[in-house]
Motif scaffolding. Structure first.
Motif, PDB file in Angstrom:
ATOM      1  N   ALA A 127      50.975 -14.147  -8.994  1.00 23.75           N
ATOM      2  CA  ALA A 127      51.326 -15.448  -9.564  1.00 23.75           C
ATOM      3  C   ALA A 127      50.760 -15.602 -10.976  1.00 23.75           C
ATOM      4  CB  ALA A 127      50.822 -16.569  -8.659  1.00 23.75           C
ATOM      5  N   ALA A 128      49.584 -15.029 -11.230  1.00 27.51           N
ATOM      6  CA  ALA A 128      49.008 -15.120 -12.575  1.00 27.51           C
ATOM      7  C   ALA A 128      49.916 -14.445 -13.594  1.00 27.51           C
ATOM      8  CB  ALA A 128      47.621 -14.481 -12.595  1.00 27.51           C
ATOM      9  N   GLY A 129      50.502 -13.309 -13.226  1.00 25.65           N
ATOM     10  CA  GLY A 129      51.428 -12.638 -14.131  1.00 25.65           C
ATOM     11  C   GLY A 129      52.663 -13.462 -14.395  1.00 25.65           C
ATOM     12  N   ARG A 167      51.239 -24.924 -20.722  1.00 25.46           N
ATOM     13  CA  ARG A 167      51.477 -23.768 -19.849  1.00 25.46           C
ATOM     14  C   ARG A 167      50.340 -22.752 -19.969  1.00 25.46           C
ATOM     15  NH1 ARG A 167      56.536 -23.130 -17.696  1.00 25.46           N
ATOM     16  NH2 ARG A 167      58.089 -24.705 -18.268  1.00 25.46           N
ATOM     17  N   TYR A 168      49.866 -22.530 -21.189  1.00 23.09           N
ATOM     18  CA  TYR A 168      48.729 -21.623 -21.358  1.00 23.09           C
ATOM     19  C   TYR A 168      47.484 -22.186 -20.681  1.00 23.09           C
ATOM     20  CZ  TYR A 168      51.080 -18.543 -24.727  1.00 23.09           C
ATOM     21  OH  TYR A 168      51.908 -17.623 -25.325  1.00 23.09           O
ATOM     22  N   LEU A 169      47.289 -23.512 -20.783  1.00 18.96           N
ATOM     23  CA  LEU A 169      46.140 -24.131 -20.134  1.00 18.96           C
ATOM     24  C   LEU A 169      46.242 -24.046 -18.618  1.00 18.96           C
ATOM     25  CD1 LEU A 169      45.386 -27.316 -22.278  1.00 18.96           C
ATOM     26  CD2 LEU A 169      43.869 -25.390 -21.818  1.00 18.96           C
ATOM     27  N   PHE A 170      47.458 -24.145 -18.092  1.00 21.24           N
ATOM     28  CA  PHE A 170      47.653 -24.005 -16.653  1.00 21.24           C
ATOM     29  C   PHE A 170      47.183 -22.627 -16.195  1.00 21.24           C
ATOM     30  CE2 PHE A 170      50.388 -22.281 -13.292  1.00 21.24           C
ATOM     31  CZ  PHE A 170      50.090 -23.159 -12.245  1.00 21.24           C
ATOM     32  N   LEU A 171      47.538 -21.598 -16.944  1.00 24.98           N
ATOM     33  CA  LEU A 171      47.103 -20.253 -16.587  1.00 24.98           C
ATOM     34  C   LEU A 171      45.583 -20.154 -16.612  1.00 24.98           C
ATOM     35  CD1 LEU A 171      47.400 -17.181 -16.128  1.00 24.98           C
ATOM     36  CD2 LEU A 171      47.708 -16.934 -18.593  1.00 24.98           C
ATOM     37  N   ALA A 172      44.969 -20.644 -17.694  1.00 23.41           N
ATOM     38  CA  ALA A 172      43.516 -20.534 -17.828  1.00 23.41           C
ATOM     39  C   ALA A 172      42.785 -21.339 -16.749  1.00 23.41           C
ATOM     40  CB  ALA A 172      43.088 -21.003 -19.210  1.00 23.41           C
ATOM     41  N   ASP A 173      43.316 -22.496 -16.384  1.00 22.55           N
ATOM     42  CA  ASP A 173      42.674 -23.346 -15.374  1.00 22.55           C
ATOM     43  C   ASP A 173      42.866 -22.797 -13.965  1.00 22.55           C
ATOM     44  OD1 ASP A 173      41.858 -25.078 -17.357  1.00 22.55           O
ATOM     45  OD2 ASP A 173      43.560 -26.449 -17.096  1.00 22.55           O
ATOM     46  N   THR A 174      44.069 -22.267 -13.693  1.00 22.52           N
ATOM     47  CA  THR A 174      44.411 -21.851 -12.335  1.00 22.52           C
ATOM     48  C   THR A 174      43.928 -20.442 -12.019  1.00 22.52           C
ATOM     49  OG1 THR A 174      46.405 -23.219 -12.553  1.00 22.52           O
ATOM     50  CG2 THR A 174      46.290 -21.713 -10.663  1.00 22.52           C
ATOM     51  N   PRO A 195      41.302 -18.341 -13.791  1.00 19.51           N
ATOM     52  CA  PRO A 195      40.288 -18.094 -14.823  1.00 19.51           C
ATOM     53  C   PRO A 195      39.803 -16.647 -14.886  1.00 19.51           C
ATOM     54  CG  PRO A 195      39.334 -19.267 -12.955  1.00 19.51           C
ATOM     55  CD  PRO A 195      40.812 -19.254 -12.739  1.00 19.51           C
ATOM     56  N   PHE A 196      40.018 -15.879 -13.821  1.00 18.91           N
ATOM     57  CA  PHE A 196      39.558 -14.488 -13.826  1.00 18.91           C
ATOM     58  C   PHE A 196      40.664 -13.505 -14.209  1.00 18.91           C
ATOM     59  CE2 PHE A 196      36.844 -16.715 -10.727  1.00 18.91           C
ATOM     60  CZ  PHE A 196      35.617 -16.538 -11.353  1.00 18.91           C
ATOM     61  N   ASP A 197      41.840 -14.003 -14.511  1.00 19.88           N
ATOM     62  CA  ASP A 197      42.922 -13.119 -14.937  1.00 19.88           C
ATOM     63  C   ASP A 197      42.631 -12.579 -16.336  1.00 19.88           C
ATOM     64  OD1 ASP A 197      45.779 -12.134 -14.458  1.00 19.88           O
ATOM     65  OD2 ASP A 197      45.961 -13.109 -16.409  1.00 19.88           O
ATOM     66  N   GLU A 198      43.066 -11.354 -16.604  1.00 18.75           N
ATOM     67  CA  GLU A 198      42.772 -10.732 -17.886  1.00 18.75           C
ATOM     68  C   GLU A 198      43.390 -11.479 -19.063  1.00 18.75           C
ATOM     69  OE1 GLU A 198      44.390  -6.815 -17.941  1.00 18.75           O
ATOM     70  OE2 GLU A 198      46.462  -7.464 -17.551  1.00 18.75           O
ATOM     71  N   ASN A 199      44.437 -12.257 -18.827  1.00 23.75           N
ATOM     72  CA  ASN A 199      45.091 -12.992 -19.910  1.00 23.75           C
ATOM     73  C   ASN A 199      44.504 -14.384 -20.131  1.00 23.75           C
ATOM     74  OD1 ASN A 199      47.122 -11.079 -20.724  1.00 23.75           O
ATOM     75  ND2 ASN A 199      48.189 -11.510 -18.804  1.00 23.75           N
ATOM     76  N   ALA A 248      45.037 -16.868 -23.308  1.00 26.47           N
ATOM     77  CA  ALA A 248      45.775 -18.110 -23.057  1.00 26.47           C
ATOM     78  C   ALA A 248      45.036 -19.301 -23.668  1.00 26.47           C
ATOM     79  CB  ALA A 248      45.966 -18.307 -21.553  1.00 26.47           C
ATOM     80  N   LEU A 249      43.716 -19.373 -23.469  1.00 23.80           N
ATOM     81  CA  LEU A 249      42.932 -20.448 -24.087  1.00 23.80           C
ATOM     82  C   LEU A 249      42.994 -20.373 -25.603  1.00 23.80           C
ATOM     83  CD1 LEU A 249      39.657 -20.706 -21.949  1.00 23.80           C
ATOM     84  CD2 LEU A 249      41.388 -22.477 -22.289  1.00 23.80           C
ATOM     85  N   PHE A 250      42.897 -19.176 -26.137  1.00 27.43           N
ATOM     86  CA  PHE A 250      42.910 -18.984 -27.581  1.00 27.43           C
ATOM     87  C   PHE A 250      44.236 -19.472 -28.173  1.00 27.43           C
ATOM     88  CE2 PHE A 250      43.596 -16.507 -31.422  1.00 27.43           C
ATOM     89  CZ  PHE A 250      42.370 -16.604 -32.060  1.00 27.43           C
ATOM     90  N   ARG A 251      45.338 -19.072 -27.531  1.00 24.39           N
ATOM     91  CA  ARG A 251      46.651 -19.462 -28.042  1.00 24.39           C
ATOM     92  C   ARG A 251      46.873 -20.961 -27.888  1.00 24.39           C
ATOM     93  NH1 ARG A 251      50.038 -19.219 -31.846  1.00 24.39           N
ATOM     94  NH2 ARG A 251      52.244 -19.417 -31.244  1.00 24.39           N
ATOM     95  N   ALA A 252      46.406 -21.538 -26.804  1.00 20.87           N
ATOM     96  CA  ALA A 252      46.548 -22.986 -26.611  1.00 20.87           C
ATOM     97  C   ALA A 252      45.811 -23.742 -27.711  1.00 20.87           C
ATOM     98  CB  ALA A 252      46.019 -23.382 -25.238  1.00 20.87           C
ATOM     99  N   ALA A 253      44.615 -23.281 -28.070  1.00 22.47           N
ATOM    100  CA  ALA A 253      43.857 -23.930 -29.143  1.00 22.47           C
ATOM    101  C   ALA A 253      44.600 -23.840 -30.468  1.00 22.47           C
ATOM    102  CB  ALA A 253      42.474 -23.284 -29.260  1.00 22.47           C
TER     103      ALA A 253
END
Length: 690
Positions: free
Chosen positions: A462-464, A484-491, A493-497, A501-506
């Motif tokens: 699902a992370a992918g 969407r990037y924040l959703f990935l980072a929040d949901t 957090p241990f995924d390699e991306n 995702a946080l960087f791009r969201a910022a």
């Protein structure tokens, strides 16, 4: 002190006009992939293999992606192959004498200084200079030791070989071998290196020179003389003997030499090349059982699906040629089942079908898909599904959809996923999104990704999917991309991306004018992933902002304290440390000091290493850490690698020695010792890596 004068030394090089041609022949590049053997000429043309991934190393249902295994040092299968007869220059043809080149040597230089000059020039590839310096030493050795004179004479011969003056080189080499005063060498001066037996090395080079001069029988004698004292070098020297026998038209001699070659230890690429050459000769002589032994041996040492599949096919083909039809078809069945991506497995499939041998329709479709035969694959999968009961391999739906997609029929590809929805709804939805995405139907693909996350967000992968959805939204420049990037980072957090995702969201939030939220995300990124390059860059940017706004939050002092905890392992961590310390960008901390003595600082470095190893519970012997252990000293690949280096076969030496380095990569003490050894040998890249 008077300035030393210089004098010119002329070198009689009767064949100097051949230099360019010989160097061009000798320097041709070699490929570095695993040497997949040549298929006999009567085999139909083969389709390219879509992937070289080892079985089980990737999801077999992902669209095939070529995988290249990195290697710190490029490898070669047989870079010491002699030029063909057509490439050999006519050494007896009359030549117009070219201008004799002159080389200036330092006047007044001692024999020891000239010997050092010759060795340096040889290492740098300046054969004219090395020949001149070594010739001066040989002519006037002064009080040099016997071994040093032998080293100079051998160096002279090697330089003359490189310059194409083979006849004179042969005379020098014979002198090294025959004259008692030129048979011992005290070594290269390195504490970790073996003594160089100049007579043995001269015998090997004499074999090379004689082969280039057309004296193939003499070349065999010279190579045999080298092998007599170095039997562990059979894998590298016996093929050269085979070349000489081949030039003499003695096939039996070729086979005998190659049979000796395959018994010697060698790096995998060389072993494969030797065995495949021998197998082809056996096949030509209709010695099919012997050929099969070689194919099976290559199969055992091969690492890629491509080579394993090829060997299975070739062995099966040899069985059929020998009249063992059932055994041959059994190997073909094994090829299509175990190695469906190999190009030769498609040939095995064709042979089975042409012979009327029943083939599993699912496996047939898989092989045809990877061979690029998409229409036959569609037909095979449809036959499989039409005859399947309640229990069948549901991956057939996916392969069928992929095959239709490759044929450009996207609508039917999507329709073929409908039956999969009943058995594996998450997989069906994921594949639907992928096909739509590849077809450029972005809105539909994004909707499918979102539906997957809504219904199957807790499943593996699902992370992918979340990353694919965010990246697609970013590509479409949608307003909800940062969310969407924040959703990935929040949901996840241990995924390699997650850090990216946080960087791009910022970045997206800052571009939209929300500086405060962007800063908050960067602070979170730096705190949550301090060892990640994106975390370090986020902290660097925050520090830059604090420089221009000292009263902002967080304060510069707080950020500087956080920078101190960064590990200096990436560019932005180093830049942040400089900015925190008030150091201007790219400013050297002090004058560059490149020590001329390689031993400078070694005692301190080894003391540090010893302390770290002991702290990690490693048993560290007393004395200097750099000395080779008994295991390393006796490692056959290390010994062979060093001998190859002595013979100026540097690419082959690198392959053997890199194998040793990789074998001990998990042993820090052994790796340090190898770093020292490689440095003394002159294999500097491997030394640096170690």
């Amino acid at each position: 002190m008077c300035k030393p004068k210089s004098k010119a030394v002329t070198i009689p090089l009767a064949l100097f006009a051949l230099i360019a041609a010989l160097l061009a022949v000798g320097c041709r590049g070699q490929t570095s992939t695993e040497p997949t053997a040549q298929v006999p000429s009567d085999v139909p043309g083969l389709l390219p293999t879509p992937t070289l991934a080892a079985p089980g190393s990737v999801d077999p249902l992902r669209p095939p992606t070529p995988i290249v295994m990195p290697s710190p040092t490029p490898l070669s299968s047989d870079v010491i192959q002699m030029p063909s007869e057509a490439e050999q220059p006519n050494l007896e043809a009359p030549l117009e004498a070219p201008p004799i080149p002159t080389v200036t040597l330092p006047e007044g230089a001692t024999p020891a200084e000239l010997l050092a000059l010759g060795q340096t020039a040889a290492a740098e590839g300046d054969h004219l200079m090395s020949a001149a310096a070594f010739r001066a030493v040989v002519d006037r050795p002064g009080d040099l030791a016997t071994g040093e004179i032998a080293t100079a004479r051998l160096g002279l011969a090697v330089a003359l070989m490189a310059l194409g003056d083979h006849s004179v080189a042969a005379v020098e080499l014979e002198a090294v071998i025959q004259e008692p005063q030129f048979t011992a060498d005290p070594g290269k001066g390195g504490a970790l290196l073996a003594t160089v037996d100049t007579a043995d090395v001269a015998a090997f080079h004499l074999g090379q020179v004689r082969a280039r001069m057309g004296d193939h029988a003499g070349a065999i004698d010279a190579y045999r003389a080298y092998l007599q004292n170095n039997p562990d070098m059979a894998a590298y020297v016996e093929p050269l003997i085979a070349n000489a026998y081949e030039a003499l038209g003695d096939t039996e001699g070729v086979i005998t030499a190659l049979e000796g070659a395959v018994t010697g230890p060698a790096q995998r690429f060389k072993a494969v090349a030797n065995r495949m050459r021998l197998a082809e000769l056996y096949l030509a002589r209709q010695e099919y059982a012997n050929a099969i032994v070689q194919y099976d041996a290559v199969h055992e040492i091969a690492r890629t699906e491509a080579t394993k599949g090829q060997m299975t096919y070739l062995a099966g083909r040899a069985e059929i040629m020998a009249g063992n039809t059932a055994a041959g078809y059994e190997r073909f069945q094994r090829a299509i089942t175990d190695y469906p991506r190999a190009a030769e497995s498609y040939q095995a499939l064709v042979a089975l079908v042409d012979a009327g041998i029943p083939v599993d329709e699912y496996q047939r479709g898989v092989v045809e898909y990877y061979a690029g035969a998409y229409l036959p694959a569609v037909e095979a999968f449809r036959r499989y599904l039409s005859g399947a009961g309640d229990e069948y391999n549901t991956d057939a739906h996916v392969f069928l959809a992929w095959s239709l997609e490759r044929l450009g029929d996207v609508e039917n590809a999507l329709a073929e996923l409908d039956p999969l929805t009943k058995r594996d709804p998450a997989r069906a939805l994921f594949e639907r999104a992928g096909i739509l995405h590849r077809a450029g139907r972005q809105d539909e693909a994004l909707a499918a990704y979102d539906e997957f996350l809504e219904r199957h967000g807790d499943t593996e992968g699902a992370a992918g999917v979340a990353w694919s959805a965010a990246a697609l939204a970013d590509e479409m420049a949608r307003d909800d991309t940062s969310a969407r990037y924040l959703f990935l980072a929040d949901t996840f957090p241990f995924d390699e991306n997650a850090p990216l995702a946080l960087f791009r969201a910022a970045d997206l939030l800052q571009a939209g004018g929300d500086d405060a939220e962007a800063a908050a995300l960067r602070l979170r990124l730096a705190e949550q992933y301090p060892a990640n390059i994106f975390g370090a860059e986020a902290l660097f940017r925050l520090l830059q902002a604090a420089e221009s706004n000292p009263t902002g939050e967080p304060t510069r002092a707080e950020l500087v304290e956080q920078v101190a905890s960064l590990s200096p392992t990436n560019y932005f961590a180093l830049r942040a440390a400089d900015l925190a310390a008030g150091i201007a960008p790219f400013t050297a901390a002090g004058p560059m000091n490149l020590a001329a003595d390689p031993d400078e600082g070694r005692a301190e470095a080894e003391a540090w290493l010893r302390e770290r190893l002991v702290a990690d519970g490693v048993e560290v012997p007393a004395g200097e850490l750099g000395n080779l252990s008994l295991d390393l000293a006796a490692d056959p690949h290390r010994i062979i690698g060093e001998k190859l280096w002595q013979l100026d076969l540097q690419e082959e030496a690198k392959a053997e020695l890199e194998l040793v380095r990789e074998s001990y990569a998990g042993d820090p003490l052994a790796t340090y010792r190898l770093a020292r050894f490689f440095g003394e040998l002159g294999l500097y890249r491997s030394s640096i890596i170690a």
